[in-house]
Write an enzyme that holds these catalytic residues in place. Structure first.
Site, mmCIF file in Angstrom:
data_model
loop_
_atom_site.group_PDB
_atom_site.id
_atom_site.type_symbol
_atom_site.label_atom_id
_atom_site.label_comp_id
_atom_site.label_asym_id
_atom_site.label_seq_id
_atom_site.Cartn_x
_atom_site.Cartn_y
_atom_site.Cartn_z
ATOM 1 N N ASP A 1 0.936 -0.787 -0.204
ATOM 2 C CA ASP A 1 0.099 0.309 -0.130
ATOM 3 C C ASP A 1 0.568 0.979 0.368
ATOM 4 O OD1 ASP A 1 -2.166 -1.992 0.308
ATOM 5 O OD2 ASP A 1 -2.037 -1.682 2.452
ATOM 6 N N GLU B 1 -11.667 0.096 -3.112
ATOM 7 C CA GLU B 1 -10.649 0.257 -1.658
ATOM 8 C C GLU B 1 -10.142 1.397 -2.212
ATOM 9 O OE1 GLU B 1 -9.198 -3.029 0.296
ATOM 10 O OE2 GLU B 1 -7.931 -3.868 -1.480
#
Length: 694
Positions: A32, A216
């Site tokens: 991420d 997401e």
């Protein structure tokens, strides 16, 4: 005479956080990746995948803290350490292991780090804030999460309208107060139905009516009057990176297409961020390169990103090479190539310890790989190159410039019998270190191409062009005699280029073995005190090489089978810059193999008067034997390290006038060096003599 640059190819045994290739961080997992530009530097705020401890779900994501990394060139990354951990955030459940995708922004001289986790109070996920005065911290977490947000993966957009907007979850967005810690008072609410239950949600759903299956990790940015909302979602079975555009930070947004398609190996997730740095746009994303059988452990990667004239984004293709210009003097992981012939493969060196990196295999004659953007501007004429390779038999490969037919930078013959070099033994492979002279030194930024030009396969992982440190300087015939240094150490020597001398293990170097083998004649005039060699003089020497290839030594338990090899070697008059004479550096600097070698050297001690009762004090990394005026006076046996005055002789006499001090040093896989001085009865250095070699 033209001086040649030397090249060494080296195997990386320990992963570091300094990388120019994908993935960019190699000593830990970094998922991420949120990149931000602060103070003309790129700061990377990833989540930190770890292997689940006992009691946690073993097949799921597991994250307990955050690190921050920084780089000025996207090549060298500095790990500033842990900035937030689940055990030191007041509102986070300490065993949650759910510190998922974060973000960080600067406002009014403060840095705000946003992160999700599972709160002690329960109720899914919350998003908190930690504040610092510098982008690398220290960060102080707020005692409570942001009220009104239930979700993961925060991103904060500081828009040109002067407001800050926070995005989270599957595309929700709300305005922040100027304090950056609370939602604005006028934040809208809406009723959301999920699995037959109704919830009240703050903010607006910016992905409504857009492709958003399992969406997401939203990341929003502004460019040329457009707002971009980029996000991962599942198109078929795994995530892609898609994007939408709007003229308003909170939408409505119009879906435009893909930034990056599904991971080619089926990795389920792909989270990202996008920045403009020094005029170039970059996409940061993650992939499970370092955990190919486990897509819950991911690693950060970078690619360049480009826009079309209408503001839409061109689809980005994943590469192993990544971005950034390598300095030729860096360790270049050439196995992460830009392009290659169809038969070249890349595999992990160690499938258990994946942080050891990769190997690229060129299987047949004609195979090649190309690695782009290497800057030779810092390479000096006296540099050398370090490369480790694994070969299946006698073969040859080249490092060329620009293409597979380009100018030869270095030609590396791999005769596994006579050029074994340093090797690492294990049950599956054997890596050979080779040092060769360069035929050509490129200028500026260019592309490197490795070509297989022999009859056996070549596996390679790193190359490095390394500038030679001033370990030695040459001594010409008209230079005045030297003196011992302040501590009595002898620094001026005549050294012979190393003789091939393969030993399977330093443990065989006993006093008996050395006495039998080092007293043999390897070259004419070996112990001739009347006619000493001159600088530049060549000799024909007989070395000892293993009689078989790598397979013969890998699992061998009996006596090693050896054969004699003929060599033409040169004498060099040198002076060491330090008290310890690093003969392995001498070998590298002269294009010779520093490992599995036999070093010979001598110096002339000129005494103004006879000196009785002196002792020779020696240290050597590698077994060594020492002669004074033809008599053996010391032997250092076994597998040892260089220690000052490690071994001291019996009382000796330095004769008035000329004395010849000789040594022979056997080096297996170590970094061989030595030190020598004379001491008196009290252990004080003897210094009232001169040293010359010509």
């Amino acid at each position: 005479m033209t001086k040649k640059l030397l090249i060494t190819l080296g195997l990386c045994l320990t992963a570091t956080a300094v990388m120019a290739q994908n993935p960019i961080i190699r000593d830990q997992f970094t998922a991420d990746p949120t990149a931000r530009v602060f103070n003309n530097m790129v700061y990377l705020y990833p989540s930190h995948d770890i292997f689940p401890p006992e009691g946690q779900r073993q097949d799921w994501f597991c994250m307990e803290d955050y690190h921050v990394f920084s780089s000025e060139n996207l090549t060298d990354w500095t790990d500033h350490g842990v900035i937030v951990t689940q055990n030191k955030v007041p509102w986070v459940r300490p065993d949650s292991y759910s510190m998922w995708a974060p973000d960080c922004v600067e406002r009014n001289g403060k840095y705000y780090f946003y992160f999700p986790s599972a709160p002690k109070a329960g109720g899914g996920f919350a998003i908190g804030v930690a504040v610092a005065d510098r982008p690398e911290g220290p960060f102080i977490p707020e005692p409570e999460p942001i009220k009104g947000i239930n979700g993961i993966d925060p991103c904060v957009l500081q828009a040109s309208d002067g407001n800050a907007y926070i995005f989270w979850g599957n595309g929700r967005c709300a305005k922040l107060k100027p304090n950056m810690k609370e939602l604005a008072d006028d934040t809208p609410k809406e009723k959301v139905k999920f699995r037959d239950r109704e919830f009240e949600m703050y903010g607006v759903n910016c992905l409504k009516d857009l492709p958003n299956r399992q969406a997401e990790g939203p990341f929003a940015f502004e460019y040329n009057g457009n707002y971009y909302l980029t996000y991962p979602y599942v198109r078929e079975k795994t995530e892609v990176l898609g994007y939408a555009m709007s003229k308003n930070p909170m939408g409505p947004y119009e879906y435009k297409g893909l930034i990056m398609a599904e991971q080619p190996n089926g990795c389920w997730t792909n989270h990202h961020s996008i920045i403009n740095y020094k005029g170039q746009w970059y996409l940061f994303y993650h992939h499970n390169y370092l955990s190919p059988n486990d897509d819950k452990r991911r690693s950060a990667c970078i690619e360049k990103l480009y826009f079309n004239s209408d503001g839409t984004i061109k689809e980005v293709k994943q590469t192993m090479r990544g971005v950034g210009i390598n300095q030729a003097t860096e360790k270049i992981e050439i196995d992460r190539y830009s392009t290659a012939s169809a038969d070249v493969t890349t595999d992990l060196i160690d499938t258990i310890n994946t942080f050891r990196g990769y190997q690229a295999t060129l299987p047949v004659k004609g195979s090649w790989l190309q690695y782009n953007d290497v800057d030779f501007s810092g390479v000096e004429k006296t540099a050398y190159l370090i490369v480790n390779v694994k070969v299946a038999g006698n073969t040859e490969f080249c490092i060329r410039e620009k293409n597979a037919k380009g100018k030869v930078i270095a030609r590396i013959p791999m005769n596994v019998v006579s050029q074994m070099g340093q090797f690492r033994r294990d049950q599956s492979n054997q890596w050979l270190t080779q040092t060769v002279a360069l035929q050509y030194v490129p200028k500026g930024v260019t592309d490197l191409v490795v070509t297989c030009e022999g009859d056996a396969a070549v596996s390679i992982n790193r190359v490095q062009f390394k500038n030679r440190d001033n370990y030695f300087h040459a001594v010409s015939a008209n230079v005045p005699a030297a003196q011992p240094d302040a501590n009595g150490f002898i620094r001026r020597w005549m050294l012979l280029e190393p003789i091939d001398y393969n030993v399977r293990s330093n443990t065989i170097l006993t006093d008996t073995y050395l006495n039998e083998n080092l007293n043999k004649q390897y070259f004419k005039g070996q112990f001739d005190d009347k006619k000493l060699p001159r600088d530049g003089e060549k000799v024909s020497a007989t070395g000892i090489a293993l009689a078989g290839g790598p397979a013969d030594t890998r699992m061998q338990t009996g006596p090693a089978q050896t054969k004699e090899v003929k060599q033409t070697l040169k004498w060099h008059a040198v002076e060491s810059e330090s008290y310890n004479v690093k003969v392995f550096r001498f070998a590298e600097a002269n294009g010779c193999q520093p490992y599995n070698s036999l070093f010979w050297g001598f110096t002339v001690i000129d005494c103004p008067e006879e000196m009785d009762g002196v002792r020779l004090a020696i240290g050597s990394n590698g077994a060594s034997m020492w002669w004074l005026n033809g008599d053996r006076v010391l032997t250092l046996d076994g597998d040892r390290r260089m220690v000052e005055d490690d071994c001291v002789s019996q009382r000796l006499t330095l004769e008035k006038g000329r004395n010849i001090l000789r040594f022979a040093l056997v080096n297996g896989p170590g970094l061989s060096d030595l030190c020598a001085r004379f001491i008196d009865e009290k252990g004080n250095p003897v210094k009232n003599y001169s040293i010359k070699v010509q």
